[in-house]
Write an enzyme that holds these catalytic residues in place. Structure first.
Site, short mmCIF file in Angstrom:
data_model
loop_
_atom_site.label_atom_id
_atom_site.label_comp_id
_atom_site.label_asym_id
_atom_site.label_seq_id
_atom_site.Cartn_x
_atom_site.Cartn_y
_atom_site.Cartn_z
N ARG A 41 0.63 -1.13 -0.07
CA ARG A 41 0.18 0.00 0.11
C ARG A 41 0.81 1.15 -0.13
NH1 ARG A 41 -2.67 3.23 4.23
NH2 ARG A 41 -4.61 3.80 3.30
N SER A 110 -12.58 -2.80 -0.42
CA SER A 110 -12.74 -2.22 1.13
C SER A 110 -14.17 -1.83 1.27
CB SER A 110 -11.96 -0.89 1.12
OG SER A 110 -10.59 -1.07 1.29
N LYS A 136 -4.87 5.63 8.83
CA LYS A 136 -5.47 6.02 7.64
C LYS A 136 -6.03 7.27 7.87
CE LYS A 136 -9.29 4.50 4.44
NZ LYS A 136 -8.66 4.87 3.09
N1 TZP Z 1 -8.36 0.76 5.84
C1 TZP Z 1 -9.00 0.89 6.95
S1 TZP Z 1 -8.17 1.29 8.19
C2 TZP Z 1 -6.76 1.06 7.42
C3 TZP Z 1 -6.79 0.96 6.26
C4 TZP Z 1 -5.83 0.82 5.28
C5 TZP Z 1 -5.59 1.38 8.29
C6 TZP Z 1 -5.19 0.49 9.40
O1 TZP Z 1 -4.22 0.61 9.99
P1 TZP Z 1 -3.75 0.02 11.41
O2 TZP Z 1 -2.32 0.68 11.71
O3 TZP Z 1 -3.69 -1.47 11.48
O4 TZP Z 1 -4.73 0.47 12.41
#
Ligand code: TZP
Ligand code: MG
Length: 218
Positions: A41, A110, A136
């Site tokens: 990503r 998603s 995010k």
């Molecule tokens: N999509 C929804 S939450 C997220 C993404 C890419 C980030 C999740 O990151 P983390 O550090 O595991 O909470």
């Protein structure tokens, strides 16, 4: 032919959180610890560098039989020969992605609510954020375990929870119906990514619900 994928512990990368450590090394360590799938990503990476990075990760992962999925970019996935692509609600439609990548590639989508209809020709849904996350910036409100459970009841897709998941809550996410967990910071930001992955792996193995192996529900 579509190969079965183990979605139980899905690492989503973040080079910023990996800090000085080369991403290939963090990913290799995470796989030694028990990560079963990896998503590259990159939100700011120019296409050429993105493809090169994807190729380097593929060189690490392919011999280990761990699939590499590219976030957002169908072109990068195709150019690097990745195993699949993960798209969001504002990316190309799933059916268009499927036409581009072919029937054997992995396509993940998603979703952030139980109300979002998902086409059938998908390999898994990434559901989240389950919990609040700082990783995010534009993440919607947390669905909570209740939201995940509602989606579980409404969908026959493989569900992978994401967002704020770590060793303290991973078992609860499986308990609410997820087939696997996806983590960014819990592994990428860990001082020892191998050990962080191994800890999560042990928790998942001990959790009552045995994660299903992914297969396209079509
Ligand atoms: N999509 C929804 S939450 C997220 C993404 C890419 C980030 C999740 O990151 P983390 O550090 O595991 O909470
Ligand atoms: Mg996206």
């Amino acid at each position: 032919v579509k190969r079965p994928v183990d979605w139980s512990l899905y690492l989503v990368t973040d080079r910023r959180l990996a800090g000085d450590r080369p991403l290939e090394e963090v990913v290799a360590a995470a796989v030694r610890g028990g990560v079963s799938a990896v998503q590259l990503r990159e939100k700011e990476c120019p296409a050429r560098e993105f493809v090169e990075l994807a190729r380097r990760l593929k060189a690490v992962l392919e011999p280990l039989g761990v699939p590499l999925i590219i976030n957002d970019r169908v072109d990068v996935a195709l150019a690097a020969g990745a195993d699949g692509v993960h798209i969001g609600q504002s990316d190309m439609k799933v059916d268009d992605v499927r036409r581009l990548v072919g029937p054997d590639a992995i396509v993940g989508l998603s979703v952030d609510s139980a109300e979002q209809p998902a086409p059938l020709d998908l390999d898994y849904l990434g559901v989240g954020p389950i919990f609040p996350t700082g990783t995010k910036a534009d993440a919607g409100p947390a669905l909570g375990l209740e939201g995940l459970a509602r989606l579980r009841a409404a969908s026959r897709h493989i569900l992978v929870g994401i967002g704020g998941i770590n060793a303290t809550n991973a078992a609860a996410v499986l308990g609410a119906g997820a087939d696997g967990i996806a983590v960014v910071s819990a592994i990428c930001a860990a001082p020892d990514p191998e050990q962080a992955a191994a800890e999560l792996r042990a928790i998942l193995s001990a959790a009552k619900r045995q994660p299903r192996r992914g297969c396209n529900p079509v």
